[in-house]
Enzyme design. Structure first.
Site, mmCIF file in Angstrom:
data_model
loop_
_atom_site.group_PDB
_atom_site.id
_atom_site.type_symbol
_atom_site.label_atom_id
_atom_site.label_comp_id
_atom_site.label_asym_id
_atom_site.label_seq_id
_atom_site.Cartn_x
_atom_site.Cartn_y
_atom_site.Cartn_z
ATOM 1 N N ASP A 46 12.730 1.352 0.525
ATOM 2 C CA ASP A 46 11.486 1.861 1.102
ATOM 3 C C ASP A 46 11.294 1.371 2.531
ATOM 4 O O ASP A 46 11.989 0.473 2.995
ATOM 5 C CB ASP A 46 10.300 1.385 0.261
ATOM 6 C CG ASP A 46 10.175 2.188 -1.022
ATOM 7 O OD1 ASP A 46 10.775 3.263 -1.106
ATOM 8 O OD2 ASP A 46 9.464 1.716 -1.930
ATOM 9 N N LYS A 68 8.896 6.979 4.564
ATOM 10 C CA LYS A 68 8.494 7.972 5.554
ATOM 11 C C LYS A 68 9.455 7.943 6.737
ATOM 12 O O LYS A 68 9.958 6.903 7.106
ATOM 13 C CB LYS A 68 7.085 7.662 6.080
ATOM 14 C CG LYS A 68 6.040 7.953 5.061
ATOM 15 C CD LYS A 68 4.671 7.703 5.620
ATOM 16 C CE LYS A 68 3.684 7.917 4.519
ATOM 17 N NZ LYS A 68 2.420 7.317 4.666
ATOM 18 N N MET A 183 -3.239 -2.684 2.124
ATOM 19 C CA MET A 183 -3.498 -1.353 2.694
ATOM 20 C C MET A 183 -4.959 -1.194 3.115
ATOM 21 O O MET A 183 -5.588 -0.169 2.844
ATOM 22 C CB MET A 183 -3.140 -0.262 1.667
ATOM 23 C CG MET A 183 -1.667 -0.258 1.324
ATOM 24 S SD MET A 183 -1.220 0.901 0.037
ATOM 25 C CE MET A 183 -1.450 -0.084 -1.424
HETATM 26 N N1 SAH Z 1 4.835 -3.847 -3.185
HETATM 27 C C1 SAH Z 1 4.329 -4.429 -1.979
HETATM 28 C C2 SAH Z 1 3.054 -3.768 -1.520
HETATM 29 C C3 SAH Z 1 3.204 -2.318 -1.164
HETATM 30 S S1 SAH Z 1 1.715 -1.609 -0.589
HETATM 31 C C4 SAH Z 1 4.121 -5.929 -2.172
HETATM 32 O O1 SAH Z 1 4.205 -6.422 -3.284
HETATM 33 O O2 SAH Z 1 3.896 -6.620 -1.186
HETATM 34 C C5 SAH Z 1 1.872 -1.807 1.158
HETATM 35 C C6 SAH Z 1 0.925 -2.874 1.651
HETATM 36 O O3 SAH Z 1 1.459 -4.154 1.388
HETATM 37 C C7 SAH Z 1 0.686 -2.853 3.142
HETATM 38 O O4 SAH Z 1 -0.269 -1.900 3.499
HETATM 39 C C8 SAH Z 1 0.195 -4.249 3.357
HETATM 40 O O5 SAH Z 1 -1.150 -4.387 2.951
HETATM 41 C C9 SAH Z 1 1.049 -5.037 2.397
HETATM 42 N N2 SAH Z 1 2.247 -5.595 3.037
HETATM 43 C C10 SAH Z 1 3.528 -5.331 2.743
HETATM 44 N N3 SAH Z 1 4.362 -6.068 3.503
HETATM 45 C C11 SAH Z 1 3.573 -6.825 4.297
HETATM 46 C C12 SAH Z 1 3.823 -7.793 5.299
HETATM 47 N N4 SAH Z 1 5.058 -8.169 5.660
HETATM 48 N N5 SAH Z 1 2.754 -8.374 5.903
HETATM 49 C C13 SAH Z 1 1.500 -8.050 5.570
HETATM 50 N N6 SAH Z 1 1.204 -7.132 4.628
HETATM 51 C C14 SAH Z 1 2.226 -6.528 3.999
#
Ligand code: SAH
Length: 273
Positions: A46, A68, A183
């Site tokens: 992803d 995307k 998000m």
């Molecule tokens: N499965 C992922 C979350 C996916 S939803 C997890 O467990 O982290 C996507 C959201 O995750 C983003 O909008 C943000 O809020 C958060 N996110 C993912 N990677 C991030 C990062 N390196 N720093 C801050 N927020 C992050």
């Protein structure tokens, strides 16, 4: 990994492993995740999977991007699930690599259901989710005995893109001591207004951790009343998590990353990184 004093499970041809890549820093990938990547015939990944993690896949391993691209929408979830089933049926070892943890707002559950339905063997390999990684790298303990006995993980928008309506904002504002929003950057104004309207104090500390655990990590410490305006003014970029609660105050003493980089002194109201 030959030198490990325990055995790893075999990655059988025709199986799919749903692997959490962690939030960015490749060091946060689990040993099992690394084991999966090294043996994979194909990696389906992803947008939020960091390049540094992807580079751990062997040179001969096929890489399929499922996020995307150039503003175009990502492939639909049923299409991705279908592809995973097809690849497994070709007899390949399929590593489905997702940012953070596959099942934390990551649709890992939906993909696992599709695999189960198709009788494709799969394994879940958890990852360090953005909240856990981001708070640790911002020097904010998720819990502290003096501050909280609960943590809530919340998505700031639904599959349709709106602020979740079904959430009990009153309960979150009054009952949940520490809130970690995923998000949430786009709807931060509405989210903070709802929490304020439901009774949370405007001076409740808030931290926004952007690009957590990557070399571009930025942390903005603010308050619930000011967070939306300050995030905009500071041009904080996604992906970011938003932490609301008293534990944020501990960063003033525990910003180990900032301290090691010699950046802003602890206790500054606004710290760039
Ligand atoms: N499965 C992922 C979350 C996916 S939803 C997890 O467990 O982290 C996507 C959201 O995750 C983003 O909008 C943000 O809020 C958060 N996110 C993912 N990677 C991030 C990062 N390196 N720093 C801050 N927020 C992050």
């Amino acid at each position: 990994m030959d030198s490990l004093p325990f055995d790893m499970p075999r990655f059988e041809p025709g199986a799919v492993w749903l692997v959490g890549a962690g939030p960015g820093d490749p060091g946060l990938l689990s040993l099992l995740g690394l084991h999966a990547l090294r043996q994979a015939d194909v990696v389906v990944y992803d947008a939020l999977v960091s390049e540094a993690v992807l580079e751990l896949a062997p040179p001969g391993c096929e890489r399929i991007y499922a996020g995307k691209r150039g503003g175009r929408p990502s492939p639909s979830q049923p299409d991705i699930s279908k592809r995973l089933v097809e690849l497994a049926r070709e007899g390949l070892r399929v590593c489905r690599l997702k940012g953070g943890d596959p099942c934390m707002f990551g649709r890992g559950g939906e993909e696992a259901l599709a695999l189960a339905e198709a009788n494709v063997p799969f394994r879940m390999v958890p990852g360090i989710t953005a909240a856990v990684g981001g708070l640790a790298y911002a020097g904010i303990p998720m819990t502290h005995r003096d501050a909280n006995t609960a943590v809530s993980f919340i998505t700031g928008h639904t599959a349709g893109g709106a602020v979740p309506e079904k959430l009990d904002w009153e309960a979150l504002a009054r009952g949940a001591q520490v809130l970690v929003f995923y998000m949430a950057l786009k709807h931060l104004e509405q989210i903070s207004e709802r929490l304020l309207a439901a009774g949370r104090e405007a001076d409740t500390p808030v931290a926004i951790v952007s690009k957590a655990t990557t070399p571009e990590q930025r942390v903005l410490v603010t308050t619930l009343g000011r967070c939306a305006a300050e995030a905009r003014a500071a041009a904080i970029e996604p992906p970011a998590i938003v932490v609301v609660g008293e534990v944020v105050r501990l960063r003033a003493s525990l910003d180990w990353l900032g301290a090691s980089e010699g950046s802003a002194p602890p206790g500054e109201p606004h710290e760039p990184g």
